[in-house]
Design a protein around this motif. Structure first.
Motif, short mmCIF file in Angstrom:
data_model
loop_
_atom_site.label_atom_id
_atom_site.label_comp_id
_atom_site.label_asym_id
_atom_site.label_seq_id
_atom_site.Cartn_x
_atom_site.Cartn_y
_atom_site.Cartn_z
N UNK A 1 0.85 -1.18 0.00
CA UNK A 1 0.00 0.00 0.00
C UNK A 1 0.89 1.23 0.00
N UNK A 2 0.46 2.27 -0.70
CA UNK A 2 1.27 3.50 -0.77
C UNK A 2 0.43 4.69 -0.29
N UNK A 3 1.07 5.62 0.39
CA UNK A 3 0.36 6.83 0.83
C UNK A 3 0.00 7.70 -0.37
N UNK A 4 -1.12 8.40 -0.25
CA UNK A 4 -1.60 9.24 -1.36
C UNK A 4 -2.47 10.35 -0.79
N UNK A 5 -2.87 11.27 -1.66
CA UNK A 5 -3.99 12.15 -1.32
C UNK A 5 -5.04 11.96 -2.40
N UNK A 6 -6.30 12.06 -2.00
CA UNK A 6 -7.38 11.83 -2.96
C UNK A 6 -8.45 12.91 -2.81
N UNK A 7 -9.10 13.17 -3.95
CA UNK A 7 -10.32 13.98 -3.92
C UNK A 7 -11.47 12.98 -3.76
N UNK A 8 -12.18 13.02 -2.62
CA UNK A 8 -13.20 11.99 -2.37
C UNK A 8 -14.41 12.11 -3.29
N UNK A 9 -14.72 13.35 -3.70
CA UNK A 9 -15.87 13.57 -4.58
C UNK A 9 -15.58 14.85 -5.37
N UNK A 10 -16.36 15.11 -6.43
CA UNK A 10 -16.03 16.24 -7.30
C UNK A 10 -15.90 17.57 -6.55
N UNK A 11 -14.74 18.19 -6.68
CA UNK A 11 -14.51 19.50 -6.10
C UNK A 11 -14.29 19.51 -4.60
N UNK A 12 -14.36 18.34 -3.95
CA UNK A 12 -14.17 18.30 -2.49
C UNK A 12 -12.69 18.46 -2.16
N UNK A 13 -12.37 18.98 -0.96
CA UNK A 13 -10.97 19.14 -0.58
C UNK A 13 -10.25 17.79 -0.58
N UNK A 14 -8.94 17.84 -0.81
CA UNK A 14 -8.14 16.62 -0.77
C UNK A 14 -8.05 16.09 0.66
N UNK A 15 -7.91 14.76 0.77
CA UNK A 15 -7.70 14.13 2.08
C UNK A 15 -6.63 13.06 1.91
N UNK A 16 -5.96 12.76 3.02
CA UNK A 16 -4.96 11.70 3.01
C UNK A 16 -5.64 10.36 2.74
N UNK A 17 -4.97 9.49 2.01
CA UNK A 17 -5.54 8.18 1.70
C UNK A 17 -4.40 7.22 1.36
N UNK A 18 -4.76 6.04 0.92
CA UNK A 18 -3.75 5.08 0.45
C UNK A 18 -4.21 4.48 -0.87
N UNK A 19 -3.26 3.96 -1.63
CA UNK A 19 -3.55 3.29 -2.90
C UNK A 19 -2.81 1.97 -2.92
#
Ligand code: NAP
Ligand code: ZN
Length: 348
Positions: free
Chosen positions: A3-21
Motif C-alpha cells: 500500500x502506498x500513501x496518497x492524497x485523494x479527492x473523495x468527490x467532485x470539487x471536495x478538498x483533498x484528504x490523506x488516503x492510500x492506494x
C-alpha cells in the motif's frame, strides 16, 4: 506491491484528504517507481472538478510524475533499479493500431489508458502521481536525463510534451513567428521550447504582470491582451499561435493575428465550446487545430532536447497538504509557473 500513501479527492470539487492506494505486484514488463515529485496540471483541476466529464471518485490525480525505479520485472530491458524516470498522461494503449505502431499512442483508436481517472485494460481504476509509488509498463516509462533534477523535470511530462509536440509538428524553427497565449504551466515551457527551436517568440498574456519572467525565459516580445491596441499592432504577425489557455478566448481576435496560411493550435482545453466566424479563416486561408500531449518516443526526444538546451520549468514546490490552496492559485493564474508536490511530504 505494498500500500502506498496518497492524497485523494473523495468527490467532485471536495478538498483533498490523506488516503492510500494499492499498487499491483510488478508484472514481467513492469517498472515499479518510488515517486519523488508530481506536478499540478490544470487538467488535474478540470478533472477533480468534473468540468470535462463525470470522473471516477475517489480520484488520485497526477500525470507529471518523476521518481526512481525501485524494482523491475524480469522482461524489463530499458530500466534498472535506481534509474531516474518519468511517467506522463497515459500508461498503456492497444499497441496494435496504426497510431500506436507509429509511436503516437496519444491517438490510440481504443483510447490510451489515462494515468488516473480511467480504467486499465484489466478493468482496474487508475490512480495517479499524488502518491508515493506507481507501477507502470516499461513502454510507458521515460528516462529523465541526469542533468535535469527530478522536481524541475516533473512538469515536462505533460506541460513539456504538450507544447513540444505541436511546435515540432507545425515545423517551428528559425524564421518562424510564434505567439504563445497564456503564461502558465504550459505557456512558460512553450516559450522556452519555441525559442530553443529558433523561433521569434511573442507572449500574449492577460496582463504584463509576468512580463519580466517571460522575457527572461526567452520571449522576444510580451503583450497584454487586455490592452485594445495589442490586437491592432500585431495584426497579421504570426505563422503559429499556440493557445494554452484553460478558458474560452475571443477566437476571432486571435485569428486576426495570423499571417496568411497561419494556424491557431489549441492545447488549452476549456470547458465550454469556442466560437468563431468562418470569415476569420477564409480571409487568410487560416486553420484552427488542436494537439494532444505526445507519444512516448517524442516525450523522450523532448526530455533530451530540454537537457541539451537547458530548458527548465520554473516551479513552486509544495507539500501534500497544500494542494487545495495551490488549485486556487492556479485558477487565479498566480502560480509561477508550475506547482510541484514534494511527495516525500506524504511520509508525515
Ligand atoms: P495554467 O497553469 O492555469 O495556465 C493557463 C494560463 O492561461 C494562465 O496562466 C493564464 O495566463 C491564462 N488564462 C487563464 N484564464 C484565462 C482567461 N479567462 N482568459 C485568458 N487567459 C487566461 O494551466 P496549464 O496547466 O498550463 O493548462 C492550460 C490548459 O491546457 C488547461 O485547459 C489544460 O487542461 C490544458 N492541457 C491540455 C493538454 C493537451 O494535451 N492538449 C495537456 C495539458 C494541459 P496569463 O496569466 O498569462 O494570462
Ligand atoms: Zn497535464
Amino acid at each position: 506491491m505494498p500500500t502506498t500513501n496518497a492524497i485523494q479527492a473523495p468527490s467532485p470539487g471536495a478538498p483533498f484528504e490523506r488516503s492510500t492506494v494499492e499498487r499491483r505486484e510488478p508484472r514481467p514488463d513492469d517498472v515499479a517507481i518510488d515517486i519523488a515529485f508530481a506536478g499540478i496540471c490544470h487538467s488535474d483541476i478540470h478533472q477533480v472538478r468534473n468540468e470535462w466529464f463525470p470522473g471516477t471518485f475517489p480520484m488520485v490525480p497526477g500525470h507529471e510524475i518523476t521518481g526512481t525505479v525501485s524494482a523491475v520485472g524480469p522482461d524489463v530491458t530499458k530500466f534498472a533499479v535506481g534509474d531516474q524516470v518519468g511517467v506522463g498522461c497515459f500508461i498503456d494503449s492497444c499497441g496494435e493500431c496504426e497510431y500506436c505502431e507509429a509511436g503516437e499512442e496519444q491517438f490510440c483508436v481504443q483510447g490510451p489508458v489515462p494515468t488516473y481517472n480511467g480504467r486499465d485494460h484489466d478493468g482496474e481504476v487508475t490512480y495517479g502521481g499524488y502518491s508515493q509509488a506507481i507501477v507502470v509498463k516499461e513502454g510507458f516509462v521515460v528516462s529523465i536525463p541526469d542533468d535535469i533534477e527530478l522536481d524541475v523535470a516533473a512538469p515536462l511530462l505533460c506541460a513539456g510534451i504538450t507544447t513540444y509536440s505541436p511546435l515540432r509538428h507545425w515545423n517551428v524553427g528559425s524564421g518562424s513567428k510564434v505567439a504563445i497565449v497564456g503564461m502558465g504551466g504550459l505557456g512558460h515551457v512553450a516559450v522556452q521550447i519555441a525559442k530553443a527551436l529558433g523561433a521569434e517568440v511573442t507572449v500574449l498574456s492577460q496582463s504584463l504582470s509576468k512580463q519580466e519572467e517571460g522575457l527572461r525565459l526567452g520571449a522576444d516580445a510580451y503583450y497584454a491582451t487586455s490592452e485594445r491596441e495589442t490586437f491592432g499592432e500585431l495584426r497579421g504577425s504570426f505563422d503559429l499561435i499556440l493557445n494554452t489557455v484553460s478558458a474560452n478566448l475571443k477566437v476571432d481576435r486571435f485569428l486576426s493575428l495570423l499571417r496568411v496560411d497561419g494556424t491557431l493550435v489549441n492545447v488549452g482545453a476549456p470547458v465550454e465550446p469556442d466560437s468563431y466566424r468562418a470569415f476569420s479563416l477564409i480571409g487568410g486561408r487560416k486553420s484552427i487545430a488542436g494537439s494532444n500531449v505526445g507519444g512516448l518516443r517524442e516525450t523522450q526526444e523532448m526530455l533530451d532536447f530540454c537537457a541539451e538546451h537547458g530548458i527548465a520549468p520554473q516551479i513552486e514546490k509544495i507539500g501534500a497538504d497544500d494542494v487545495d490552496e495551490a488549485y486556487e492559485r492556479v485558477t487565479d493564474s498566480k502560480v509561477r509557473f508550475r506547482a510541484v508536490i514534494d511527495v516525500a511530504t506524504l511520509d508525515d
